[in-house]
Design an enzyme around this catalytic site. Structure first.
Site, short mmCIF file in Angstrom:
data_model
loop_
_atom_site.label_atom_id
_atom_site.label_comp_id
_atom_site.label_asym_id
_atom_site.label_seq_id
_atom_site.Cartn_x
_atom_site.Cartn_y
_atom_site.Cartn_z
N GLU A 80 36.32 41.65 -19.16
CA GLU A 80 35.94 42.83 -18.91
C GLU A 80 36.20 43.74 -20.08
OE1 GLU A 80 33.97 44.70 -16.13
OE2 GLU A 80 33.41 42.67 -15.42
N THR B 293 32.06 33.80 -12.17
CA THR B 293 30.82 33.85 -13.18
C THR B 293 31.43 34.69 -14.59
OG1 THR B 293 30.22 35.86 -11.93
CG2 THR B 293 29.22 33.77 -11.27
N HIS B 294 32.59 35.13 -14.35
CA HIS B 294 33.22 35.55 -15.75
C HIS B 294 33.65 34.40 -16.84
CE1 HIS B 294 33.21 39.52 -13.60
NE2 HIS B 294 33.82 40.10 -14.75
N TYR C 87 37.08 42.36 -8.16
CA TYR C 87 36.88 41.90 -6.77
C TYR C 87 37.84 41.04 -6.42
CZ TYR C 87 32.03 44.10 -6.13
OH TYR C 87 31.08 44.97 -5.87
N GLY C 88 38.26 40.09 -7.10
CA GLY C 88 39.10 38.75 -6.98
C GLY C 88 40.42 39.30 -6.15
N ASN D 124 31.27 34.72 -7.47
CA ASN D 124 31.99 33.70 -6.56
C ASN D 124 32.82 34.42 -5.34
OD1 ASN D 124 31.73 30.87 -7.62
ND2 ASN D 124 31.69 32.39 -9.28
#
Ligand code: DGL
Length: 268
Positions: free
Chosen positions: A152, A185-186, A41-42, A74
């Site tokens: 990931e 959160t990763h 998403y970032g 976030n």
């Protein structure tokens, strides 16, 4: 209150928050959606992330009867919190406000840092959240593109990630912060590497625990907590990507509660 808590993230990162919620609220049913099919998403535009966040949150409410939503991401919090709170018929708990509150509580020097995705940092959500605490601190906020991809892939240690961390964290080191918020959160999965690079004088703050505390007090306030009964809590994990990989890596990251993953189908 037998309905589950709904949680979501772009992928595996929100499992850090899920772990904290499961540990702190062991009686609660949890449904978690990891949008691994559309991660990361970032690096995406805010509008697009907002659309994903609303779609997933509505699915948690409508398809899973979630009694509350924990935005365990976030980037999604930064892009969509206002809309989620305005639209959803259930309480929405985010990671940004609890993280910012914990950060300003932790610092002694008043020099603090936050690291997050490009989307989170560019949104200015942390500048606003830290300012809203009313504490006079100096905040250095930097994006760490690349960290999420390592997590990931399940690669949370080793030379490659260490070298990247040394390069990306140089500005927060130069700012001489004494507290650093992991604003994605990763990142708790990279905490050892980040701590090694930052040194022993910097305290790392993770929003996972703070968010779980915030979820508990909000559910308690609203009379929505599930009291432990005869029936054990159920934990369900869904992914829009490869569910075998989600169960495999997710199980390693979260622990024994994640044995199986189910398929979640986005509409778009
Ligand atoms: N875990 C997410 C966060 O907290 C984002 C990771 C991504 O870029 O997809 O921001």
């Amino acid at each position: 209150m037998d309905r589950p808590i709904g949680m979501f993230d772009s992928g595996f990162g929100g499992l850090t928050v899920a772990r904290a919620v499961i540990d702190l609220l062991p009686a609660e049913h949890v449904v978690y959606i990891g949008d691994t099919g559309r991660y990361p998403y970032g690096s995406r535009p805010q509008d697009e992330v907002r659309g994903f966040a609303l779609e997933i949150a509505w699915s948690l409410v409508q398809d899973h009867d979630a009694k509350a939503i924990v935005v365990a991401c976030n980037t999604a919090s930064a892009a969509a919190l206002e809309e989620l709170r305005a639209q959803l018929p259930v309480p929405v708990i985010d990671v940004v406000e609890p993280g910012a509150a914990a950060l300003v509580r932790t610092t002694e020097s008043g020099r603090v840092g936050v690291i997050g995705t490009v989307g989170t940092i560019a949104s200015g959500a942390y500048d606003r959240a830290v300012a809203a605490t009313g504490e006079m601190v100096s905040l250095t906020a930097i994006a760490c593109p690349g960290f999420v991809e390592f997590v990931e892939r399940g690669q949370t240690s080793g030379d490659e990630v260490h070298i990247l961390a040394e390069r990306l964290l140089a500005p927060v080191q130069a700012a001489d912060v004494d507290a650093l918020l992991l604003g994605c959160t990763h990142y708790p999965y990279l905490a050892r590497v980040i701590a090694d690079v930052m040194g022993a004088n910097v305290t790392l703050v993770s929003s996972a625990d703070e968010t779980a505390f915030a979820a508990r007090s909000e559910l308690d306030r609203l009379g929505l907590l599930r009291l432990s009964g005869d029936e054990a809590a159920e934990h369900r994990f869904l992914s829009s990507g490869d569910i075998t990989w989600f169960a495999d890596l997710g199980g390693r990251l979260l622990g024994p509660e994640l044995r199986d993953a189910e398929r979640w189908h986005p509409i778009h």
